[in-house]
Structure formats: structure tokens, C-alpha cells
Design an enzyme around this catalytic site. Sequence first.
Site, PDB file in Angstrom:
ATOM      1  N   ALA A  84       0.829  -1.293  -0.148  1.00  0.00           N
ATOM      2  CA  ALA A  84       0.567   0.005   0.365  1.00  0.00           C
ATOM      3  C   ALA A  84       0.711   1.192  -0.086  1.00  0.00           C
ATOM      4  O   ALA A  84       0.452   2.228   0.880  1.00  0.00           O
ATOM      5  CB  ALA A  84      -1.013   0.295   1.083  1.00  0.00           C
TER       6      ALA A  84
ATOM      7  N   GLU B  94      19.165  17.090  -8.041  1.00  0.00           N
ATOM      8  CA  GLU B  94      20.108  16.086  -7.207  1.00  0.00           C
ATOM      9  C   GLU B  94      21.261  15.422  -8.492  1.00  0.00           C
ATOM     10  O   GLU B  94      21.495  16.062  -9.274  1.00  0.00           O
ATOM     11  CB  GLU B  94      18.817  15.467  -6.781  1.00  0.00           C
ATOM     12  CG  GLU B  94      17.753  15.000  -5.945  1.00  0.00           C
ATOM     13  CD  GLU B  94      17.153  14.563  -5.201  1.00  0.00           C
ATOM     14  OE1 GLU B  94      16.617  13.779  -5.939  1.00  0.00           O
ATOM     15  OE2 GLU B  94      16.385  14.451  -4.377  1.00  0.00           O
TER      16      GLU B  94
ATOM     17  N   HIS C 155      23.373   5.059  -0.530  1.00  0.00           N
ATOM     18  CA  HIS C 155      23.372   6.696  -0.437  1.00  0.00           C
ATOM     19  C   HIS C 155      24.327   6.679   0.704  1.00  0.00           C
ATOM     20  O   HIS C 155      24.276   6.313   1.565  1.00  0.00           O
ATOM     21  CB  HIS C 155      21.822   7.028   0.226  1.00  0.00           C
ATOM     22  CG  HIS C 155      21.046   8.041   0.247  1.00  0.00           C
ATOM     23  ND1 HIS C 155      22.240   8.700   0.640  1.00  0.00           N
ATOM     24  CD2 HIS C 155      20.170   8.505  -0.490  1.00  0.00           C
ATOM     25  CE1 HIS C 155      21.106  10.345   0.462  1.00  0.00           C
ATOM     26  NE2 HIS C 155      20.446  10.058  -0.697  1.00  0.00           N
TER      27      HIS C 155
ATOM     28  N   ARG D 223      25.521   8.624  -7.838  1.00  0.00           N
ATOM     29  CA  ARG D 223      25.580   8.103  -6.618  1.00  0.00           C
ATOM     30  C   ARG D 223      26.147   6.677  -5.798  1.00  0.00           C
ATOM     31  O   ARG D 223      27.201   7.113  -5.022  1.00  0.00           O
ATOM     32  CB  ARG D 223      23.894   7.603  -5.996  1.00  0.00           C
ATOM     33  CG  ARG D 223      23.432   7.756  -4.486  1.00  0.00           C
ATOM     34  CD  ARG D 223      22.329   7.634  -4.560  1.00  0.00           C
ATOM     35  NE  ARG D 223      21.420   8.664  -4.510  1.00  0.00           N
ATOM     36  CZ  ARG D 223      20.508   8.431  -4.548  1.00  0.00           C
ATOM     37  NH1 ARG D 223      19.422   7.926  -3.931  1.00  0.00           N
ATOM     38  NH2 ARG D 223      19.078   9.370  -3.900  1.00  0.00           N
TER      39      ARG D 223
ATOM     40  N   HIS E  46      20.006   1.401   0.600  1.00  0.00           N
ATOM     41  CA  HIS E  46      19.077   3.068   0.858  1.00  0.00           C
ATOM     42  C   HIS E  46      17.665   1.866  -0.972  1.00  0.00           C
ATOM     43  O   HIS E  46      16.236   2.057  -0.099  1.00  0.00           O
ATOM     44  CB  HIS E  46      19.872   3.900   0.072  1.00  0.00           C
ATOM     45  CG  HIS E  46      18.694   4.534  -0.553  1.00  0.00           C
ATOM     46  ND1 HIS E  46      17.697   5.412   0.388  1.00  0.00           N
ATOM     47  CD2 HIS E  46      18.455   5.891  -1.623  1.00  0.00           C
ATOM     48  CE1 HIS E  46      17.333   6.279   0.169  1.00  0.00           C
ATOM     49  NE2 HIS E  46      17.140   6.273  -1.009  1.00  0.00           N
TER      50      HIS E  46
ATOM     51  N   ARG F 214      20.638   3.924 -10.028  1.00  0.00           N
ATOM     52  CA  ARG F 214      19.704   4.298 -10.226  1.00  0.00           C
ATOM     53  C   ARG F 214      19.754   6.116  -9.597  1.00  0.00           C
ATOM     54  O   ARG F 214      20.958   6.666  -8.900  1.00  0.00           O
ATOM     55  CB  ARG F 214      17.924   4.851  -9.280  1.00  0.00           C
ATOM     56  CG  ARG F 214      17.850   4.946  -8.929  1.00  0.00           C
ATOM     57  CD  ARG F 214      16.716   4.392  -8.408  1.00  0.00           C
ATOM     58  NE  ARG F 214      16.909   4.629  -6.956  1.00  0.00           N
ATOM     59  CZ  ARG F 214      16.718   5.961  -5.701  1.00  0.00           C
ATOM     60  NH1 ARG F 214      15.945   6.763  -6.730  1.00  0.00           N
ATOM     61  NH2 ARG F 214      17.202   5.826  -5.104  1.00  0.00           N
TER      62      ARG F 214
ATOM     63  N   SER G 236      12.486   6.739  -8.027  1.00  0.00           N
ATOM     64  CA  SER G 236      11.796   5.409  -8.119  1.00  0.00           C
ATOM     65  C   SER G 236      10.844   6.209  -7.711  1.00  0.00           C
ATOM     66  O   SER G 236       9.613   4.916  -7.520  1.00  0.00           O
ATOM     67  CB  SER G 236      12.818   5.287  -6.468  1.00  0.00           C
ATOM     68  OG  SER G 236      12.834   5.974  -6.078  1.00  0.00           O
TER      69      SER G 236
HETATM   70  C1  SIN Z   1      16.999  11.476  -1.714  1.00  0.00           C
HETATM   71  O1  SIN Z   1      16.140  12.661  -1.146  1.00  0.00           O
HETATM   72  O2  SIN Z   1      18.524  11.387  -1.677  1.00  0.00           O
HETATM   73  C2  SIN Z   1      16.510  10.388  -1.919  1.00  0.00           C
HETATM   74  C3  SIN Z   1      15.550  10.605  -3.018  1.00  0.00           C
HETATM   75  C4  SIN Z   1      16.696   9.198  -3.889  1.00  0.00           C
HETATM   76  O3  SIN Z   1      16.301   8.068  -3.416  1.00  0.00           O
HETATM   77  O4  SIN Z   1      15.555   8.803  -4.605  1.00  0.00           O
END
Ligand code: SIN
Length: 513
Positions: A10, A111, A227, A273, A332, A367, A372
Site C-alpha cells: 500500500a 540532485e 545512499h 550516487r 537504500h 539509479r 524511484s
Molecule cells: C534523497 O532524497 O536523497 C533520496 C532520493 C532518492 O533516493 O531517490
Amino acid sequence: LEADVVVIGAGIAGLSVALGLPAGTRAHVLTKARLGAGGSTPWAQGGIAAAVGPDDSPRLHAADTLAVAGGVAEPSAVEILARGGPAAIAGLQQLGASFDRRGDGLALGREAAHSRSRIVHARDATGAEVLRTLAAAVGRAPHVTVFEGERACDLLFDQGRVRGVLTRTEEDGRARLHGARAVVLASGGIGQAWACTTNPPEATGDGLALAARAGARLADLEFMQFHPTALAVGADPCPLLTEALRGAGALLLDEDGSRFLRELHPDGELAPRDVVARGLFLHRRAGHGTFLDCRREPGARLAEAFPTVFAACQRFGLDPRQDLVPVQPAAHYHMGGVWVDGWGRSSLPGLWACGEVSSTGVHGANRLASNSLLEALVFGGRVARDLAGALRRRAPARLPAASAGQLAAARQRPDAGLAAEAMVRLRRAMWEHVGLVRDEHGLRTALGEIARLERQLGHGRDDVHALLEVGRLVAAAALARRESRGSHFRSDFPHGDPAWQRRQLVEPARLTA
Ligand code: SIN
């Protein structure tokens, strides 16, 4: 109980499917937790990547996604993802989601490895806003019934098709059978298999384990994303410090104030990343401290713009406007999972999957941040559309039966002490040997430990059983990939091997109990 569609999970993926089904479809949504709480979605901070800016396009978004994916993403799935972004955001807004705005439009964050500012966000609590919106919409949807506190134990088959789910209610341990014409796995990730993770306690890989036991094709299991910036204060789970902080100018420093990442990649803090996470991990392993410096940027505006991060730091006596914040990598996001095609169809007739449990191929070996939530929205919507067609074509079938072995496994509960100890040992083994830097000896050590723990615990359908199952699958896949690519780094095979520039598919043998 009889439904047309049973959705397991959910979060953003499961609720997107349920809401996308035609009115009149009897949809059962199963969740171990409560509607609107639990799972990874409400913990998602950064946002949703979507090409909605005037300088952006789905073509650019797709190119960025492919550029960091280590050469093993599925270009057709990436195109579906990027093209679906603007409509997915508009759909959420129509349902009432409120995202940060600047001027006439949406405020778009930056990002790592995105060539444009394209992160749609609700300060740093984007997932919570999305889940609030979707849960409210489900509450207004008469065709959806949510079963809370109910754990999916096994898929049930009739004449070779998935026809239902055997569940156990968490409150009184009763086994229940939901018959359906189609089942959708949207059960989230596996982060709890590692001792350091940003994932919530529910991220125990139940859906992946269930699909593996049923013999579904799996893909890319070795690609676990770490992460780079979790708060390093010994908390479990490790609080996430969103990548958007670095997008807003925060720096990564060591104890000498050196921006050590610039030696690894020209983009420094905003390098892909996998590069940042591994660089940080190795710097720490070499004895250095690693810190996020938010003092200049975002500086004084941090408390207002990043309230989740601010509150997490404050809980541990830190004020990121003034203090350097200790950070470390943490497990992560699982980029592998149940193999699906562009419509979310798995290899098993009657079974679809979307969200983190699935492997559409959009992420490849690494990724891109904030892809996501987008993947869950876009592919969740496509699963619903595909199901609408499938349900029109298929007549209802008889209810499947659960085998005696499945019923016994569903009812069996492990000894609490043994289960807790197994969990600690598994998570430690995964962190030490199936983490950011792997080698054959370590992976075999982890597999040996998992085999011992599985023998001690026996059959069952609890979190610990699911985690042991997925731990074994991930470690075995990591052992098989004798090269380094994206998030999967082997110190004994530190380079990429062109022969391995492909996805790794796994076809588990179907087990019945
Ligand atoms: C983050 O806010 O750094 C995570 C974002 C993500 O993992 O897509």
C-alpha cells in the site's frame, strides 16, 4: 475472500495500481502496516524526477538516466519512464498533492547527475505528501478494500496461473485466502537485510521472497544502491539526509575540511550516487571522518526548506546550520527484483509487479536520484491499464486452494529469541560482505552464514525468513557477477567486463512450502 485484483503493498506503487483500475473492479489491497503509514514511500525525502521545466525534456531525462546506469538499463523502459513524468505529476496534483512552487510553476530541485533541475518536491517530505494524497483518494474509491495488518505468505496457483494469495493476519495469526483473477506485487524493498539502512522496518523483502518461492524470473539482484549520506550516529534505521541538500550546495568534507570527492570525480558532491557512496565508504575505511557541511548552503534556510532533515539532526543534538553533520553510506534502494516487461507483467501468468520489488530495467546498475517514486507512478499506472484489458478478456475462475505445506508455513512462528539473533547476524553479514565493496571470500562467508541461519530457523513466512531468502539471492547474484559495475563493486574484479554488460536473470525453482 474473492476479488478481481489483489495488490500486495500500500505504498505509492500499490495505491497507484488500485486507483488506476476501472470503477467496479473489486480490488483488495493488502498491507502489513496501516493505510497511509509504513513502508518506504512516506520516508522518501528528495522528490519525484520529471521533465516539467521549460529547459527540460523527456529526452534529456532519459539520457541522464541512461548515462549513470552502467550500460545495463533497458532503453525502452527508460523512455517510458521519462515520457511518463509530466503526466504523473499532473495526475498527483489533480488528486490534491501539493508541491512546492516558485513563481507560476513548480519549484524544481537539483540532485546528483541530473543535467537539469527537475526534482518536484514537497519540501523534504515528498513521499509523505504523495502517500497522504493517494491514501485519501483510496478512501474515496468504493472499488478498493484495504486489508491492514495482513501479511502475504504465498502465491496460489490454479492450472498454472497465479490465482490468489495466502495471507496471515498479524493480530490473531489467522490464515486467509484471497482468490483473484490477477495479483500485483507492490511490496517494496529489502533494505532491512543490511545493518545500516535508510529503509523502514517494513522493508523486509516479503514480495521478492514470495515471488522467488513461486518460481518467478528475477533480475539484477546484485544491484543494491547505497545512499551516501545517512546520519552517522548509530541509529537504526539510519536517518536519511537527502541528496537535495547537496543539490542546494551542501559539501562533503573530511576531518581536515578537504572536499575529498573532487579527487574522484569532476562533479564532486554531485557525482553519480555509486561514485559518491563508494568514495565516502573507502575514505572512512581509510580512517577518515566524513561530514556534510550545510553551514553556508543551504545554511539559515535549512530548517524551513528541509524540516525532516532538521528534525532528525536535532534529535541527535546537532544543528546542521552550525555543526558539521557526520555521515556514512547506508543500504537504500534495490534496483533488482521481480523481472517485468514494460507493462509490469512478470514471467508468471497472472502475476504483475511494480515499484521497488520489480525490475523494469530503468535503473540499470545505478539509479538516478528521485527516479524511484516516478517509476512507481508510471509503471503502477501501466499495470492498472494492462489489467483493465486482461480482466475484460478473462472470465472469473474458481478459487485456488492452499497446500497443507503452505498453510503450515503461514501459521508457523519462529522462536522470538532465535529470530532476533538471526536478524542481527544476517544484517551484519550482509553489511560486512555484501555491501559497498565485495569479494569472493566475503560473499561465500555471507552465504555460509545465511545457510546456517536458515537451517536453525526452518520454514516460515516472517520477516526474518524473507530477509534470509533475499539475502541469499542477492549474495549469490553478486558472486556470479565477476566484474564491477555501478553499485556492484568487486575488489577482486575491480573493472567492468564487456561480457557482463547485460542484465543478470535468475529463474528460481518453484517451491511449494
Ligand atoms: C534523497 O532524497 O536523497 C533520496 C532520493 C532518492 O533516493 O531517490
